[in-house]
Design a protein around this motif. Sequence first.
Motif, mmCIF file in Angstrom:
data_model
loop_
_atom_site.group_PDB
_atom_site.id
_atom_site.type_symbol
_atom_site.label_atom_id
_atom_site.label_comp_id
_atom_site.label_asym_id
_atom_site.label_seq_id
_atom_site.Cartn_x
_atom_site.Cartn_y
_atom_site.Cartn_z
ATOM 1 N N CYS A 1 -12.028 17.274 1.387
ATOM 2 C CA CYS A 1 -13.067 16.655 0.576
ATOM 3 C C CYS A 1 -12.748 15.191 0.290
ATOM 4 C CB CYS A 1 -13.280 17.422 -0.721
ATOM 5 S SG CYS A 1 -11.973 17.213 -1.913
ATOM 6 N N ILE A 2 -11.683 14.642 0.889
ATOM 7 C CA ILE A 2 -11.348 13.240 0.673
ATOM 8 C C ILE A 2 -11.706 12.438 1.919
ATOM 9 C CG2 ILE A 2 -9.554 11.590 0.054
ATOM 10 C CD1 ILE A 2 -8.012 13.846 -1.205
ATOM 11 N N GLU A 3 -12.413 11.362 1.708
ATOM 12 C CA GLU A 3 -12.718 10.481 2.836
ATOM 13 C C GLU A 3 -12.373 9.051 2.444
ATOM 14 O OE1 GLU A 3 -17.345 9.591 2.533
ATOM 15 O OE2 GLU A 3 -16.908 11.725 2.594
ATOM 16 N N ALA B 1 -9.928 5.591 -1.094
ATOM 17 C CA ALA B 1 -10.168 7.021 -0.962
ATOM 18 C C ALA B 1 -11.326 7.407 -1.870
ATOM 19 C CB ALA B 1 -8.920 7.797 -1.344
ATOM 20 N N TYR B 2 -12.102 8.399 -1.399
ATOM 21 C CA TYR B 2 -13.205 8.894 -2.222
ATOM 22 C C TYR B 2 -13.161 10.414 -2.163
ATOM 23 C CZ TYR B 2 -17.905 10.049 -3.736
ATOM 24 O OH TYR B 2 -18.969 10.589 -4.401
ATOM 25 N N ILE B 3 -13.145 11.050 -3.326
ATOM 26 C CA ILE B 3 -13.118 12.514 -3.381
ATOM 27 C C ILE B 3 -14.536 13.003 -3.616
ATOM 28 C CG2 ILE B 3 -12.298 14.513 -4.671
ATOM 29 C CD1 ILE B 3 -9.752 12.979 -5.242
ATOM 30 N N THR C 1 0.841 -1.198 0.000
ATOM 31 C CA THR C 1 0.000 0.000 0.000
ATOM 32 C C THR C 1 0.871 1.241 0.000
ATOM 33 O OG1 THR C 1 -0.102 -0.281 2.373
ATOM 34 C CG2 THR C 1 -2.032 -0.951 1.135
ATOM 35 N N GLN C 2 2.134 1.100 0.350
ATOM 36 C CA GLN C 2 3.094 2.218 0.388
ATOM 37 C C GLN C 2 2.581 3.341 1.290
ATOM 38 O OE1 GLN C 2 5.545 1.077 -1.197
ATOM 39 N NE2 GLN C 2 4.697 -0.197 -2.808
ATOM 40 N N CYS C 3 1.907 2.986 2.386
ATOM 41 C CA CYS C 3 1.215 3.992 3.180
ATOM 42 C C CYS C 3 2.145 4.693 4.172
ATOM 43 C CB CYS C 3 0.070 3.340 3.942
ATOM 44 S SG CYS C 3 0.626 2.113 5.130
ATOM 45 N N ASP D 1 -4.510 6.209 2.685
ATOM 46 C CA ASP D 1 -5.022 7.475 3.237
ATOM 47 C C ASP D 1 -3.972 8.583 3.337
ATOM 48 O OD1 ASP D 1 -3.804 7.352 5.759
ATOM 49 O OD2 ASP D 1 -5.576 6.679 6.813
ATOM 50 N N LEU D 2 -2.928 8.515 2.520
ATOM 51 C CA LEU D 2 -1.932 9.596 2.501
ATOM 52 C C LEU D 2 -2.472 10.859 1.831
ATOM 53 C CD1 LEU D 2 1.400 7.746 1.651
ATOM 54 C CD2 LEU D 2 0.636 8.617 3.839
#
Lengths: 219, 794
Positions: A166-168, A115-117, A53-55, A156-157
């Motif tokens: 605005c990103i969730e 992620a959802y914008i 995921t490279q988180c 979630d970066l």
Amino acid sequence: MIELLSTHPIAAAILALGLLALAFGGILGFASIKFKVEGDPIVEQIDNLLPQTQCGQCGHPGCRPYAEGIANGEAINKCPPGGQATVDALAGLLGVDAPALDAGEAEDADIPKVAYIREDECIGCTKCIQACPMDAILGAAKQMHTVIVDECTGCDLCVEPCPVDCIEMRPIETTVKTWHWEKPNISWASESTSTPNIIATDKLTPNDAQKPSKDDRAA
Amino acid sequence: MTAANLQAGNPQLIATDEERTLFTIPGGVHPPENKQQSLNSPIVAAPLPGKVILPLSQHIGAPSLPIVRVGDHVLTGQLIAEGDGYVSLPVHASVSGTIVAIEEHPLPHASGLSDLCIIIESDGKDASIPMQERPDYRNQSAKSLLDIIREAGIAGMGGAGFPAAVKLNPRAGCSIEHLIINGTECEPYITADDILMQERAQDIVAGVELLSKILGEPKDVVIGIEDNKPEAIATMRETVKNTPIQVAVFPTKYPSGGEKQLIQILTGKEVPSGELPSSIGVVVQNVATAYACYRAVRYGEPFISRITTVVGEALAEQRNVEVRLGTPLSDLLTFNRVNEKKLSRLIMGGPMMGFALHSAEVPVVKTTNCLIAPTKKEMPPSPPALACIRCGLCAEACPASLLPQQLYWYARSEDHEKLESHHLFDCIECGACSFVCPSNIPLVQYYRSAKGKIKQQEIEKEKADRSRQRFEFRQERIARAEAEKEAKRKARQQAALEAKQKLAEAKAAAEQHSEATQQANSDDAITNALAKTQTKTTDPKEQQAKLERAVQSAEGRLQKASARLVESQQHTPDKNDKFAAQVKQAEVRLTDAKKKLNDFLTSTNFSTNTSGTSSTQTQEAQNEADKDKERLRLEKAINSAMNSIEKTQARLAEADDEKREKFEKQLNAAQERLQKAETKLAEFMNQLETTAAQEKLQTLQPATVDAQPEPDTPMDAASAAIARAQAKASARASMSEEEKLKEQIDGLTKRLSKAEEKLAAAIEEGSDKQEALSLGVEKLKIKLQQAQQQLEDA
């Protein structure tokens, strides 16, 4: 010479062993040059087990650096996206006891998310695009951005840099295509009340099984 | 247990029909059949449902794509969703009415999840689209028949729901030897195929013949039926008389109806692990599928209804119902007079492989072959699972010769590698192991769960690999961009440093220079002025020499090029174009050089005139002589160019028609150039003349005074040259404005006609240069008009 050796068996033995040692030393030396392994194969193996995921939640900039860290003796339970399964797999690979996952604050780390914008609110600042380690956000300056769901690893970066929030992160919903049967939850000690949803297990004991068919015949 | 005395893994001969050798499968169980209760009545058509729910994925493969909108009115059998790709199927409206929604609706699926469905509210008329009947379907090609079957939306009706057209079109290289029609129906309770064979044998056999035709008439076409369906067997045997189709009957055993198991029973061949039956030359289709294919091909009926066994002790009527797809199960239960109080749960499919439903509001779909509404007594909830006692009954029952117990242990500990090495994916999930287990362990559920997890892990692994690649690529890209930036920054730094140094040097130099000039100014301004004049006088000479050299070299090149052109025309006609282009280039250069020289000469003339010092007198004379020479040379060059053009014309006459056009064009261009050069020369001469005349007037008197003490001879030569030049110039001048203008007009008309030609050609070819060319033509026309006006004025 041979007579001398036969009269001194100890010397003969030492000589023979010495010669053997030289011969094997030579072979080993040759092999170490000829079959030299480039890089550290254990890092590759660890990297393959990590979820990519490279988180950066492990404190390393990406999965590979963490794999290198583990190879150098770091704790193996710092990967929340991989969950306990990854910790167990790493423990199996490295032959150590599997510690509990160090998920920190994130309690629901095991649930895969993307992620959802909220596109109406996006101002097109490109900050999330720069933050995404996967290039999974599409957009241009002053244009609306959106997430390529298939490429998002849920790290979630991108949430932090967004100036308008605005990103969730939304959990990935199970669909008919991705659904699969759950493992039956049976414990032997307590009489389980779980009813497996498969009908073949609802069979009756041979005696019971005969009853309905007998009834049918009677009817 | 009958399975116990059979050797697992080895197909064993169990019976010889009068026509056919039969084999057996390892393992298998004999659950109570419970088939009689639904066979007491014939097939009944269910009443038209008030609304139908048609899921977009009722088959294996990509979901269909809806082609209707909410509010549309549709007729029965109308296409409402098309297949998306090869492994996909269309969906047809099963009733006439209005589309009320295209939304997520619970599916008849073990998960109870929802998916996209098209919901139609029936108008009660059941108005159908016109069905295209094909009495002559036997003359159609296999491909068009397959298309009909695909367009009818027929999925395998045995259970999995694989698109029938895909299965009937095996990959190239698989020659199909056996077509097996599956009428086994080995699961308890289900009698849909049984009753279909009893009542509609004619259509089934016609369907089998149709499928056989599509597959290229395999040598072995067989309908396999278990021996617990005597009536169906008798009907089918009667119907297949006088056809090459066989009916094979074999002892009842669960799960003989599994695709791989049936192949083993009828052919003795085993489908290799992980491969399709077509790889061993076998295609298996259900009897109901064969029936649906025939109805679709012969009568044009799309797949909108099917026969479903509705059974269970909670129902007052247990029978087979012909029901429209999409009918809610609650409607079907009401139709069969369900007793809600006795109903314990609802099961779709058979009791061995079926699954419990979460709600009765889910629809009948293409694969719904049975709906069981049992009472609690009929199907009690499973007793609690006990520990495995390692009895090994499961291994004896397994029809795929697996080791269920091992699989169970590995599934419990989630040892996926071991599961795969024990061939978990060869498990057909028939439930025989669970059925025989004395400890009531839900074995199949473990396997299903493990299979799902392994598949999910594979998908995750794939995604992780892709993520790794993307991440690595991104890192690389960032590193590259960084390196480029760094390189640019360094270059800029270097440049700035250099500029600074230069600036410093220039400053220093300027300081020195200013000091020097200050001194010089105070000392002698006169020498400075002298130096200036000197530079003025010496510079033009050098420049002139340079230009002359340029003209010379251009001439030389032109000559060489034209010589080469001539040669090539004789020897290698292929390279003509190239050389012609070179000649052109050389000509252009020559004219350029000449023009420069002209300009330069005129300017020097003026400059020398204005300087007007006596010391430059002799120089001027020399200049005049030089100019004369130059003029001669130019004339010579023009002559030579004309010669070469004449030669090319001669060659052109010899060349063949194809190349003629090209050559003509080249020639025209060359001639034009020549003309230009000539006019230039004329101009040059005019200018020269005028300047010379002025000069004469200005300088003659002082020259005579100053020149007297000097020796006469060079002066004489110079004056002679000047005289000659004057004569020529006057000749030119006598040509007058009129003649010059005429010449100009001639040239212009020529150019105009050529340009027009080009434009016409461009229009014909439709090239994008049209506009530019037409613009050019217009400009030329304007010029020509101006020139003509001038002529008239003159």
